[in-house]
Scaffold this motif. Structure first.
Motif, PDB file in Angstrom:
ATOM      1  N   GLU A   1     -31.657  -3.246  -2.573  1.00  0.00           N
ATOM      2  CA  GLU A   1     -30.537  -3.896  -3.243  1.00  0.00           C
ATOM      3  C   GLU A   1     -29.742  -2.842  -4.022  1.00  0.00           C
ATOM      4  OE1 GLU A   1     -31.337  -8.143  -4.812  1.00  0.00           O
ATOM      5  OE2 GLU A   1     -33.249  -7.094  -5.016  1.00  0.00           O
ATOM      6  N   TYR A   2     -28.417  -2.977  -3.967  1.00  0.00           N
ATOM      7  CA  TYR A   2     -27.536  -1.993  -4.591  1.00  0.00           C
ATOM      8  C   TYR A   2     -26.489  -2.696  -5.455  1.00  0.00           C
ATOM      9  CZ  TYR A   2     -29.429   1.102  -0.983  1.00  0.00           C
ATOM     10  OH  TYR A   2     -30.271   1.822  -0.168  1.00  0.00           O
ATOM     11  N   LEU A   3     -26.221  -2.112  -6.615  1.00  0.00           N
ATOM     12  CA  LEU A   3     -25.161  -2.608  -7.486  1.00  0.00           C
ATOM     13  C   LEU A   3     -24.295  -1.428  -7.906  1.00  0.00           C
ATOM     14  CD1 LEU A   3     -23.947  -4.996  -9.160  1.00  0.00           C
ATOM     15  CD2 LEU A   3     -25.336  -4.152 -11.071  1.00  0.00           C
ATOM     16  N   SER A   4     -22.983  -1.537  -7.682  1.00  0.00           N
ATOM     17  CA  SER A   4     -22.059  -0.474  -8.050  1.00  0.00           C
ATOM     18  C   SER A   4     -21.067  -0.985  -9.087  1.00  0.00           C
ATOM     19  CB  SER A   4     -21.282   0.021  -6.824  1.00  0.00           C
ATOM     20  OG  SER A   4     -22.165   0.588  -5.874  1.00  0.00           O
ATOM     21  N   LEU A   5     -20.832  -0.178 -10.108  1.00  0.00           N
ATOM     22  CA  LEU A   5     -19.851  -0.486 -11.146  1.00  0.00           C
ATOM     23  C   LEU A   5     -18.832   0.645 -11.164  1.00  0.00           C
ATOM     24  CD1 LEU A   5     -22.264  -1.518 -14.070  1.00  0.00           C
ATOM     25  CD2 LEU A   5     -21.330  -2.965 -12.262  1.00  0.00           C
ATOM     26  N   SER A   6     -17.616   0.363 -10.733  1.00  0.00           N
ATOM     27  CA  SER A   6     -16.603   1.414 -10.664  1.00  0.00           C
ATOM     28  C   SER A   6     -15.840   1.500 -11.975  1.00  0.00           C
ATOM     29  CB  SER A   6     -15.635   1.162  -9.511  1.00  0.00           C
ATOM     30  OG  SER A   6     -14.783   0.080  -9.794  1.00  0.00           O
ATOM     31  N   TYR A   7     -15.271   2.659 -12.209  1.00  0.00           N
ATOM     32  CA  TYR A   7     -14.533   2.904 -13.448  1.00  0.00           C
ATOM     33  C   TYR A   7     -13.354   1.948 -13.590  1.00  0.00           C
ATOM     34  CZ  TYR A   7     -11.855   5.392 -17.023  1.00  0.00           C
ATOM     35  OH  TYR A   7     -11.155   5.715 -18.162  1.00  0.00           O
ATOM     36  N   ASP A   8     -12.710   1.619 -12.464  1.00  0.00           N
ATOM     37  CA  ASP A   8     -11.521   0.764 -12.533  1.00  0.00           C
ATOM     38  C   ASP A   8     -11.842  -0.727 -12.511  1.00  0.00           C
ATOM     39  OD1 ASP A   8     -12.392   0.715  -9.949  1.00  0.00           O
ATOM     40  OD2 ASP A   8     -10.460   1.158  -9.030  1.00  0.00           O
ATOM     41  N   GLY A   9     -13.135  -1.069 -12.624  1.00  0.00           N
ATOM     42  CA  GLY A   9     -13.484  -2.469 -12.872  1.00  0.00           C
ATOM     43  C   GLY A   9     -13.938  -3.289 -11.682  1.00  0.00           C
ATOM     44  N   ILE A  10     -14.445  -2.643 -10.635  1.00  0.00           N
ATOM     45  CA  ILE A  10     -14.948  -3.381  -9.479  1.00  0.00           C
ATOM     46  C   ILE A  10     -16.480  -3.429  -9.527  1.00  0.00           C
ATOM     47  CG2 ILE A  10     -15.017  -3.548  -6.963  1.00  0.00           C
ATOM     48  CD1 ILE A  10     -12.238  -3.886  -8.159  1.00  0.00           C
ATOM     49  N   ILE A  11     -17.027  -4.631  -9.459  1.00  0.00           N
ATOM     50  CA  ILE A  11     -18.476  -4.819  -9.363  1.00  0.00           C
ATOM     51  C   ILE A  11     -18.792  -5.166  -7.916  1.00  0.00           C
ATOM     52  CG2 ILE A  11     -20.439  -6.233 -10.090  1.00  0.00           C
ATOM     53  CD1 ILE A  11     -18.965  -6.789 -12.688  1.00  0.00           C
ATOM     54  N   GLU A  12     -19.716  -4.404  -7.297  1.00  0.00           N
ATOM     55  CA  GLU A  12     -20.112  -4.677  -5.909  1.00  0.00           C
ATOM     56  C   GLU A  12     -21.626  -4.681  -5.793  1.00  0.00           C
ATOM     57  OE1 GLU A  12     -17.155  -3.287  -2.640  1.00  0.00           O
ATOM     58  OE2 GLU A  12     -17.326  -1.615  -4.046  1.00  0.00           O
ATOM     59  N   TYR A  13     -22.133  -5.719  -5.143  1.00  0.00           N
ATOM     60  CA  TYR A  13     -23.570  -5.861  -4.888  1.00  0.00           C
ATOM     61  C   TYR A  13     -23.776  -5.983  -3.386  1.00  0.00           C
ATOM     62  CZ  TYR A  13     -27.954  -8.392  -4.138  1.00  0.00           C
ATOM     63  OH  TYR A  13     -29.167  -8.806  -3.658  1.00  0.00           O
TER      64      TYR A  13
END
Length: 445
Positions: free
Chosen positions: A258-270
């Motif tokens: 399982e992966y969770l990404s938090l980008s600087y410009d405000g995108i949350i992706e799982y």
């Protein structure tokens, strides 16, 4: 030997007492878990009902006498189950197609109209609004539901209008009509204003009173401990078990597959990369899972609506992609991104494969006051911007409008920001956003 027997008996009694205590503890835990599960089911159902609530209600009282409000929750709670129950009886035999002019003339009679933010699949509405879910497949796109003073039901969607024959609701609309008249914004429709046969309503007043709101976008100002909490929620393990990678200010959290990404410009992706096997689509289960996932992982429990549903396929697995957008009260909040909704989620029955969200939240210090916002007539705005439409005449442009709504437009500011009230106008397949006060074009997509 007797001493050993007494010791053994004493040990046995103590063991049985401990076992009884342990089992009773487990029994108590079991009941507690069941209550928690029931609580979660109730929360998901309540959240789902809020997501599927219409955007506004219109009270028709006569020719050029219509009132509309987005303060609709109480009326929908009173009527939704009854309407859903009656629409479950809809089929090709008892749905009568009527022409646009007949439907527009019905607006001059005492009646209620529930209008949705986006066209809603009839099967979703019928199967998910009421307490009893069934397999009714109402193959219609529903964007409004009309209830006459006699309880008759009309459905509109995809520019078609239908009357549901031999079926009436069981509630009276009189009290709702009076309340909506007292609190609503006076409105007229395109047929009355311009002689154009379209089911589009526009304000018939110069000002609208709305609650001031403000939002904060992006993840750049989110504290590290809150990011860790977000990772623990999504991956369901303590942060000590989660691997963390940071590249150019973007964080990725990893636990097993399982992966969770938090980008600087405000995108949350799982994303879920483990294997699963789902060979048939289940809309009810998938939508329930999507709503449960959003609620439990993000803490969002209100303020979104279902924009559209698409079938999804992944390695032979069959599911759905759900698109959700923001709303404040019942007024849609539009983000300037041209490519994505506020939330997109791919669900295969019990499995969430992908989740994507643009992070935006209400300001922690909300403004508790109303403001009066000027609303310029739409034909005046069009006349001012005719160069956008090949300098066609104002009437030609009005004739080509397929949708018109009042929405908030956000600009993705990392600081506290008050969104702008704009007209959202659907023209020739494109959406145009005009400031209601100045008529200035703010965005096209």
């Amino acid at each position: 030997m007797k001493k050993f027997h007494r010791s053994f008996s004493t040990f046995t009694i103590i063991f049985l007492i401990l076992l009884l205590v342990f089992q009773s503890k487990n029994l108590w835990l079991s009941f507690d878990t069941e209550d928690e599960d029931l609580k979660k089911v109730g929360e998901v159902k309540e959240f789902l009902e809020e997501i599927l609530t219409p955007q506004r209600i219109i009270a028709n009282l006569g020719d050029r006498e219509h009132y509309m409000t987005t303060d609709i929750g109480q009326y929908w709670k009173l009527t939704a189950e009854d309407i859903s129950e009656k629409l479950q009886k809809a089929n090709s035999e008892n749905l009568k197609l009527i022409d646009t002019e007949e439907y527009l003339n019905l607006q001059n009679q005492k009646s209620l109209v529930f209008k949705f933010n986006s066209p809603l699949s009839g099967s979703v509405f019928v199967n998910l609004i009421g307490d009893d879910r069934n397999s009714n497949d109402l193959n219609l796109s529903v964007d409004s539901i009309y209830i006459s003073n006699l309880g008759e039901i009309y459905i509109s969607g995809s520019k078609n209008f239908y009357k549901l024959l031999d079926t009436k609701v069981d509630f009276s609309i009189d009290n709702i009509l009076n309340e909506v008249k007292n609190k609503g914004l006076r409105a007229i429709n395109f047929y009355e204003a311009y002689g154009i046969k379209k089911d589009i309503y526009i304000p018939d007043e110069n000002y609208i009173s709305l609650q001031e709101v403000s939002y904060v976008s992006g993840l750049s100002n989110l504290e590290e401990d809150k990011k860790s909490t977000l990772a623990e929620r999504f991956l369901e393990v303590p942060i000590d078990y989660i691997r963390e990678i940071t590249v150019d200010g973007n964080k990725t959290y990893i636990y097993e597959k399982e992966y969770l990404s938090l980008s600087y410009d405000g995108i949350i992706e799982y994303s879920l990369e483990s294997l699963f096997d789902v060979r048939s689509r289940d809309l009810n289960k998938s939508l329930d899972k999507a709503v449960e996932f959003i609620s439990q992982k993000t803490g969002i429990s209100s303020g979104i609506y279902l924009e559209k549903i698409e079938p999804a396929d992944y390695n032979g697995n069959l599911g759905y992609r759900f698109f959700f957008n923001l709303k404040d009260g019942q007024i849609p909040l539009v983000l300037p991104s041209k490519d994505h909704s506020f939330i997109e989620i791919d669900v295969y029955s019990d499995y969430v494969k992908k989740y994507r969200e643009y992070y935006i939240r209400k300001d922690d210090n909300p403004i508790y006051k109303k403001e009066e916002i000027y609303i310029k007539d739409i034909h005046r705005i069009i006349n001012k911007n005719k160069d956008l439409f090949n300098n066609n005449s104002t009437m030609d442009i009005l004739n080509s409008i397929d949708g018109l709504n009042l929405v908030y437009l956000s600009f993705n500011n990392v600081n506290s920001e008050k969104p702008m009230l704009v007209y959202e106008m659907l023209y020739m397949g494109k959406l145009y956003y005009f400031n209601t006060e100045t008529g200035k074009l703010m965005m096209i997509r």
